[in-house]
Design a protein around this motif. Structure first.
Motif, short mmCIF file in Angstrom:
data_model
loop_
_atom_site.label_atom_id
_atom_site.label_comp_id
_atom_site.label_asym_id
_atom_site.label_seq_id
_atom_site.Cartn_x
_atom_site.Cartn_y
_atom_site.Cartn_z
N VAL A 150 55.99 85.82 21.65
CA VAL A 150 55.81 87.26 21.30
C VAL A 150 55.47 88.05 22.65
CG1 VAL A 150 54.15 88.79 20.19
CG2 VAL A 150 54.74 86.79 18.93
N ASP A 151 55.94 89.06 22.83
CA ASP A 151 55.85 89.93 23.95
C ASP A 151 55.82 91.27 23.57
OD1 ASP A 151 58.46 90.48 23.46
OD2 ASP A 151 59.03 89.35 25.18
N GLY A 152 55.85 92.25 24.44
CA GLY A 152 55.70 93.69 24.18
C GLY A 152 57.08 94.34 23.47
N SER A 153 58.19 93.48 23.28
CA SER A 153 59.26 94.05 22.41
C SER A 153 59.49 93.36 21.09
CB SER A 153 60.46 93.62 23.49
OG SER A 153 60.68 92.40 23.50
N GLY A 154 58.59 92.20 20.97
CA GLY A 154 58.75 91.49 19.69
C GLY A 154 58.34 90.01 19.67
N ALA A 173 55.98 90.33 15.12
CA ALA A 173 54.83 90.81 16.07
C ALA A 173 55.05 91.16 17.41
CB ALA A 173 53.96 89.66 16.06
N ARG A 174 54.15 91.93 18.02
CA ARG A 174 54.45 92.33 19.40
C ARG A 174 53.03 92.35 20.00
NH1 ARG A 174 52.89 97.59 19.94
NH2 ARG A 174 52.77 98.84 17.94
N GLN A 229 52.20 91.58 28.62
CA GLN A 229 51.66 90.11 28.04
C GLN A 229 52.46 89.41 27.09
OE1 GLN A 229 47.87 90.35 26.17
NE2 GLN A 229 47.13 88.61 26.89
N SER A 230 52.76 87.92 27.13
CA SER A 230 53.50 87.34 26.25
C SER A 230 52.81 86.10 25.80
CB SER A 230 54.72 86.95 26.95
OG SER A 230 54.49 86.07 28.10
#
Length: 142
Positions: A98-102, A114-115, A121-122
């Motif tokens: 999970v990171d800022g794009s999904g 989720a994002r 952050q990841s």
């Protein structure tokens, strides 16, 4: 046939109990208790003035004491969170990065997209994350 005053007071108490049941307004119950108290005074031989004073005093006293207590208990009841509000603040397990794009998480036994809340952050699979918001069908985690 002359009906005693205490019988009239009991009839009044029953009459006040009917709207209590139909409307769920507790004030009618308090008036009904006042009428029962007046019936007791009438049965003991108290005059009409004393009966009315007892009815008014008991009814007003009950409303003055019981209503604030009931209102306080009603306000103290915790609100039950349902739907997406119940998911906010819960922990979830990361299934796919999970990171800022999904990414994907397991939340409340279901797979969610989720994002990350912070774009930089990841989270890797196996990590626990906290759900801070639900945006459409996507959990926002940190």
């Amino acid at each position: 046939m002359d009906i005693d005053a205490w019988v009239w007071w009991l009839i009044g108490a029953v009459g006040l109990g009917i709207p209590l049941v139909l409307t769920a307004m507790p004030e009618f119950g308090m008036f009904a208790v006042g009428a029962v108290a007046a019936a007791v005074v009438a049965a003991l031989g108290g005059g009409i003035v004393v009966q009315v004073l007892v009815f008014v005093a008991v009814s007003v006293a009950l409303i003055a004491v019981v209503r604030p207590i009931a209102a306080r208990h009603r306000a103290d009841r915790p609100q039950l969170a349902t739907g997406i509000d119940a998911l906010k603040g819960r922990q979830a397990l990361v299934l796919e990065r999970v990171d800022g794009s999904g990414g994907r998480i397991k939340l409340a036994g279901e797979i969610w997209s989720a994002r990350a809340l912070d774009e930089g952050q990841s989270f890797d699979p196996g990590q626990q994350v906290d759900v801070v918001d639900i945006d459409g069908a996507t959990a926002v985690v940190m």
